[in-house]
Design a protein around this motif. Structure first.
Motif, PDB file in Angstrom:
ATOM      1  N   HIS A  59       0.795  -1.263  -0.056  1.00 23.82           N
ATOM      2  CA  HIS A  59      -0.042  -0.101   0.005  1.00 23.82           C
ATOM      3  C   HIS A  59       0.921   1.237  -0.069  1.00 23.82           C
ATOM      4  O   HIS A  59       1.620   1.571   0.820  1.00 23.82           O
ATOM      5  N   GLU A 102       0.334  -0.884  -4.748  1.00 18.99           N
ATOM      6  CA  GLU A 102      -1.138  -0.812  -4.841  1.00 18.99           C
ATOM      7  C   GLU A 102      -1.220   0.848  -4.488  1.00 18.99           C
ATOM      8  O   GLU A 102      -1.045   1.158  -3.373  1.00 18.99           O
ATOM      9  N   SER A 128      -5.947   1.383  -6.785  1.00 15.96           N
ATOM     10  CA  SER A 128      -7.211   1.283  -5.801  1.00 15.96           C
ATOM     11  C   SER A 128      -7.597   2.614  -5.624  1.00 15.96           C
ATOM     12  O   SER A 128      -6.824   3.675  -5.826  1.00 15.96           O
ATOM     13  N   HIS A 130      -9.104   3.989  -1.762  1.00 19.06           N
ATOM     14  CA  HIS A 130      -9.368   3.748  -0.579  1.00 19.06           C
ATOM     15  C   HIS A 130     -10.305   4.746   0.268  1.00 19.06           C
ATOM     16  O   HIS A 130     -11.059   4.506   0.819  1.00 19.06           O
ATOM     17  N   HIS A 182      -9.598  -4.656  -6.887  1.00 20.28           N
ATOM     18  CA  HIS A 182     -11.011  -4.754  -6.453  1.00 20.28           C
ATOM     19  C   HIS A 182     -12.099  -3.716  -6.877  1.00 20.28           C
ATOM     20  O   HIS A 182     -12.592  -2.972  -5.994  1.00 20.28           O
ATOM     21  N   ASP A 252      -5.147 -10.711  -2.651  1.00 21.89           N
ATOM     22  CA  ASP A 252      -5.430  -9.614  -1.828  1.00 21.89           C
ATOM     23  C   ASP A 252      -5.049 -10.215  -0.295  1.00 21.89           C
ATOM     24  O   ASP A 252      -5.552  -9.736   0.819  1.00 21.89           O
TER      25      ASP A 252
END
Ligand SMILES: [Zn+2]
Ligand SMILES: [Zn+2]
Length: 275
Positions: A59, A102, A128, A130, A182, A252
């Motif tokens: 991340h 990510e 992603s 988030h 995702h 994941d």
């Protein structure tokens, strides 16, 4: 229209798409502050599952105003790439180890994101989204914590989803990423989430931009645990296949034992049309 109404709908042509089930393209480690296990434990877990490739996708978030850190610090990333290089060499011939990131999209910090990314020897970039800025602080759109669910409810689930997909549409165009992660996991812990027609239209636009940029779509198997199908759902996967978007599998994993989780359920997911 319920978010899950389509989960068992027969989808024609979906069987034509193949996904490599021997590579896990998305795992985390303790470095992100909300996972357990070190990098080597994940590599060993992947070898034990007879995978041929494992990609760490750690991340990276920038300028997020949130009460805890759920991403790597700059020092963590220095360690990550160093340790990753060691593991690549150590397990050469047994498994391919790939070092990726990510990205958590932040529309207010795109240049900083790009700057941080450019400083790393990153082999794969996952996209992603988030954290949503509410004008005051960031709301975590994928969290299971009740306080986050309450904040999202107060903000308005419809509005959150609209801004989420708008953000991804923008992000795919602004950033060069290999894979979108995702895709429909937004508010995954929100009860009875309603997808509106406008959201499906946004997904369609997003997929078209992905096709134009050559962005792959992740089949994120963490969804099997929560809702019996991966992220994203069959309708989105079907549309992606129709557009010629390449699919890849990612667990994941946030614990070593989750590496390659439920990959054996993907062939059935991809061939419901035969049932
Ligand atoms: Zn995570
Ligand atoms: Zn994520």
């Amino acid at each position: 229209m319920s978010f899950y109404f389509h989960s068992m709908t027969p989808i024609p042509n979906i069987t034509t798409q193949t996904v490599n089930l021997k590579e896990d393209n998305h795992v985390h480690t303790h470095l992100c502050n909300h996972a357990s296990g070190n990098m080597e434990e994940y590599v060993i877990a992947a070898i034990n599952k007879r995978l041929t490739s494992i990609t760490f996708l750690e991340h990276l978030e920038v300028d997020i105003l949130y009460f805890e850190r759920t991403w790597l610090t700059e020092a963590d990333f220095v360690y990550y790439f160093k340790e990753g290089e060691r593991l690549k060499k150590k397990y050469q011939g047994q498994i391919q180890v790939m070092l990726g990131i990510e990205i958590g999209y932040n529309p207010l910090a795109v240049n900083l994101l790009k700057k941080r990314l450019s400083g790393y020897p990153c082999e794969k970039i996952g996209l992603s989204y988030h954290f949503l800025f509410d004008g005051n602080k960031h709301l975590n759109m994928v969290s299971r914590r009740q306080e986050n669910i309450d904040s999202l409810t107060a903000f308005g689930p419809d509005k959150v989803m609209t801004l989420y997909f708008d953000g991804l549409i923008q992000a795919v165009q602004e950033l060069d990423c290999h894979v979108l992660c995702h895709l429909d996991a937004v508010m995954r812990h929100y009860p009875d989430l309603q997808f509106q027609e406008s959201h499906w239209n946004q997904v369609n636009t997003l997929l078209q931009h992905m096709r134009d940029k050559g962005t792959m779509l992740e089949l994120n198997t963490s969804g099997f645990t929560l809702r019996n199908v991966p992220y994203p759902c069959q309708h989105i996967v079907k549309r992606a296949i129709d557009l010629g978007i390449k699919l890849i599998a990612g667990s994941d994993a946030h614990r070593p034992e989750q590496v390659g989780r439920d990959f054996d359920r993907l062939p059935a997911f991809l061939s419901y049309s035969r049932n």
